[in-house]
Design an enzyme around this catalytic site. Structure first.
Site, PDB file in Angstrom:
ATOM      1  N   PHE A 133      20.440   4.131 -34.125  1.00  0.00           N
ATOM      2  CA  PHE A 133      21.525   5.119 -34.185  1.00  0.00           C
ATOM      3  C   PHE A 133      20.881   6.487 -34.368  1.00  0.00           C
ATOM      4  O   PHE A 133      20.274   6.766 -35.391  1.00  0.00           O
ATOM      5  CB  PHE A 133      22.523   4.853 -35.318  1.00  0.00           C
ATOM      6  CG  PHE A 133      23.679   5.816 -35.237  1.00  0.00           C
ATOM      7  CD1 PHE A 133      24.766   5.545 -34.421  1.00  0.00           C
ATOM      8  CD2 PHE A 133      23.653   7.023 -35.918  1.00  0.00           C
ATOM      9  CE1 PHE A 133      25.823   6.458 -34.292  1.00  0.00           C
ATOM     10  CE2 PHE A 133      24.696   7.940 -35.793  1.00  0.00           C
ATOM     11  CZ  PHE A 133      25.783   7.653 -34.979  1.00  0.00           C
ATOM     12  N   ASP A 218      12.811   9.531 -36.590  1.00  0.00           N
ATOM     13  CA  ASP A 218      14.102  10.112 -36.963  1.00  0.00           C
ATOM     14  C   ASP A 218      14.346   9.802 -38.432  1.00  0.00           C
ATOM     15  O   ASP A 218      14.667   8.669 -38.802  1.00  0.00           O
ATOM     16  CB  ASP A 218      15.200   9.519 -36.064  1.00  0.00           C
ATOM     17  CG  ASP A 218      16.576  10.094 -36.403  1.00  0.00           C
ATOM     18  OD1 ASP A 218      16.705  10.787 -37.432  1.00  0.00           O
ATOM     19  OD2 ASP A 218      17.519   9.834 -35.629  1.00  0.00           O
ATOM     20  N   LYS A 247      21.160  15.904 -42.305  1.00  0.00           N
ATOM     21  CA  LYS A 247      21.979  15.435 -43.428  1.00  0.00           C
ATOM     22  C   LYS A 247      21.673  16.172 -44.742  1.00  0.00           C
ATOM     23  O   LYS A 247      22.195  17.245 -44.979  1.00  0.00           O
ATOM     24  CB  LYS A 247      21.853  13.922 -43.578  1.00  0.00           C
ATOM     25  CG  LYS A 247      22.464  13.157 -42.395  1.00  0.00           C
ATOM     26  CD  LYS A 247      22.660  11.704 -42.730  1.00  0.00           C
ATOM     27  CE  LYS A 247      23.027  10.859 -41.521  1.00  0.00           C
ATOM     28  NZ  LYS A 247      24.416  10.977 -41.121  1.00  0.00           N
TER      29      LYS A 247
HETATM   30  C1  LIG Z   1      19.083   8.307 -38.102  1.00  0.00           C
HETATM   31  C2  LIG Z   1      20.174   9.228 -37.666  1.00  0.00           C
HETATM   32  N1  LIG Z   1      19.941  10.106 -36.682  1.00  0.00           N
HETATM   33  C3  LIG Z   1      20.879  10.977 -36.262  1.00  0.00           C
HETATM   34  C4  LIG Z   1      22.139  10.976 -36.815  1.00  0.00           C
HETATM   35  C5  LIG Z   1      23.175  11.931 -36.307  1.00  0.00           C
HETATM   36  O1  LIG Z   1      23.412  12.931 -37.223  1.00  0.00           O
HETATM   37  P1  LIG Z   1      24.710  13.873 -37.058  1.00  0.00           P
HETATM   38  O2  LIG Z   1      25.906  13.024 -37.357  1.00  0.00           O
HETATM   39  O3  LIG Z   1      24.498  14.973 -38.059  1.00  0.00           O
HETATM   40  O4  LIG Z   1      24.712  14.371 -35.644  1.00  0.00           O
HETATM   41  C6  LIG Z   1      22.425  10.075 -37.842  1.00  0.00           C
HETATM   42  C7  LIG Z   1      23.778  10.038 -38.444  1.00  0.00           C
HETATM   43  O5  LIG Z   1      24.191   9.095 -39.071  1.00  0.00           O
HETATM   44  C8  LIG Z   1      21.439   9.175 -38.271  1.00  0.00           C
HETATM   45  O6  LIG Z   1      21.666   8.284 -39.240  1.00  0.00           O
END
Ligand SMILES: Cc1ncc(COP(=O)(O)O)c(C=O)c1O
Length: 396
Positions: A133, A218, A247
């Site tokens: 994700f 990530d 976040k």
């Molecule tokens: C690992 C990871 N990458 C990217 C995102 C996407 O972040 P955003 O919702 O701020 O676009 C999330 C959101 O849960 C995430 O957990």
């Protein structure tokens, strides 16, 4: 709260309308108090309305909040310096949301490969993991295997190949001379806090380094203290070429994300080739700098590790009692599965937990993610886990 009317129905929230929040506690508009065991999917690692973060934001509100990158401001370079110093990286690119940071990392990796390696301008592949994700943009959902996130949004962006998560041999087989980068979550959050086998990230580092591909990690959910380390990759002793952060970087106040990493890779960006109206705005930088300050001395990381141990003990006991079917944990972050035979699903467990005064969120049917603020009191952590145990005993 109702989902009728003009609001798009892309979420199905619990029936809790939050009116006030402080630390690990939120109060609903009917006066009910809850412990927040979701913490904005780790966007609230420092709890709600942390005083140091509020003070930084308030001070900045009285000066300047937005300049756009057409002009400079006095916090942008200091924020870049503080964040690269904290993460032991060379360069940073400020963005806003997590998905934008991931998109930016994908773009930078491709541009770097096209500039430095012999790839046709539309060639090259990025290897990702099943169960990933990384956000919700068109390109990112193109390499998701979650039908809910993906279906109906075609045509999809080409150039991605997916391999099983945690399987170093599969990664080894997939990464070749066409590979631009490997993009992984060091711990898969949305998948249910899936922790890869020991040595997986080290292998991912070796494989990418040997084949001249970039390793992009990530850490939008796993980073900034959640696992008891500044970055989850620190626990594995691995340094990615590019790391995405988001976040918690915005302290639960404003969206702040960034790509940090190698100067020669992020250095392929030149004026006009990438950008964001809001990325690196003064308010975001003020909050981001205060977040870096909170993390710098390691106290919160040690706290997350210690509270995480306790979380692990309690969840192991529940597993031993047959109340849970599975437990995965990294620091103060856990994915718990209901037993196969449970009469309720994850959503119903979250509804019952809310009635018992704890907010959490289900994912993929039988799994619930627990990610209380790193600042939560020991007593509140125990109280939340007591409520979980009682709720499970009644439900399972
Ligand atoms: C690992 C990871 N990458 C990217 C995102 C996407 O972040 P955003 O919702 O701020 O676009 C999330 C959101 O849960 C995430 O957990």
């Amino acid at each position: 709260m109702t989902h009728d009317g003009p609001l798009a129905r892309n979420y199905a929230p619990l029936d809790v309308t939050i009116a006030h929040a402080e630390g690990a506690r939120v109060t609903a508009d009917d006066g009910t108090s809850y412990l927040d065991f979701l913490a904005g999917y780790s966007a609230l690692n420092f709890g709600h309305r942390h005083p140091a973060l509020l003070a930084a934001a308030r001070a900045q509100l009285d000066r300047v909040t937005l300049t756009s990158r057409a002009f400079g401001h006095h916090l942008l370079v200091p924020f870049a310096a503080a964040l690269t110093d904290l993460t032991r990286t060379e360069m940073m690119l400020p963005m806003n949301t997590g998905a934008e940071a991931v998109e930016s990392a994908v773009k930078v990796a491709r541009k770097w490969a096209h500039a430095t390696r012999d790839f046709p301008s539309d060639g090259g592949e990025i290897v990702v993991a099943q169960g990933n994700f990384h956000g919700r943009t068109t390109t990112i959902v193109s390499f998701s295997d979650d039908p809910l996130a993906r279906e109906g949004y075609g045509p999809y962006t080409p150039g991605f190949r997916s391999v099983p998560y945690g399987d170093a041999a599969a990664l080894d087989a997939a990464v070749g001379d066409r590979t631009v980068a490997v993009l992984l979550e060091p711990v898969q959050g949305e998948a249910g806090v899936v922790v890869p086998p020991d040595g997986y990230l080290v292998e991912a580092r070796r494989i990418t380094s040997e084949r001249g591909a970039l390793l992009i990690l990530d850490e939008i959910q796993s980073g900034l203290g959640r696992t008891g380390h500044l970055l989850a990759q620190d626990a594995a002793g691995v340094r990615a070429d590019l790391t995405t952060l988001g976040k918690a970087l915005g302290g639960g106040i404003v969206p702040v994300s960034a790509v940090v990493g190698r100067g020669d890779v992020l250095g392929v960006l030149t004026p006009g080739t990438h950008g964001s109206t809001f990325g690196g705005n003064p308010l975001a930088c003020a909050v981001g700098l205060a977040v870096v300050d909170l993390l710098r001395d390691g106290t919160l990381l040690a706290r997350a590790a210690a509270l995480g141990e306790r979380l692990g003990e309690r969840l192991s006991a529940m597993l031993g009692d047959g109340l849970l079917g599975g437990v995965r944990r990294a620091g103060l972050w856990a994915g718990i599965d209901l037993p196969e035979e449970a009469a309720i699903d994850g959503h119903e467990l979250c509804v019952r937990l809310a009635s018992a005064g704890v907010l959490a969120k289900d994912t993929h049917g039988r799994t619930i993610r627990l990610s209380p603020p790193l600042t939560i009191d020991e007593g509140d952590l125990e109280a939340g886990l007591d409520a979980l145990e009682v709720t499970l005993r009644e439900a399972v």
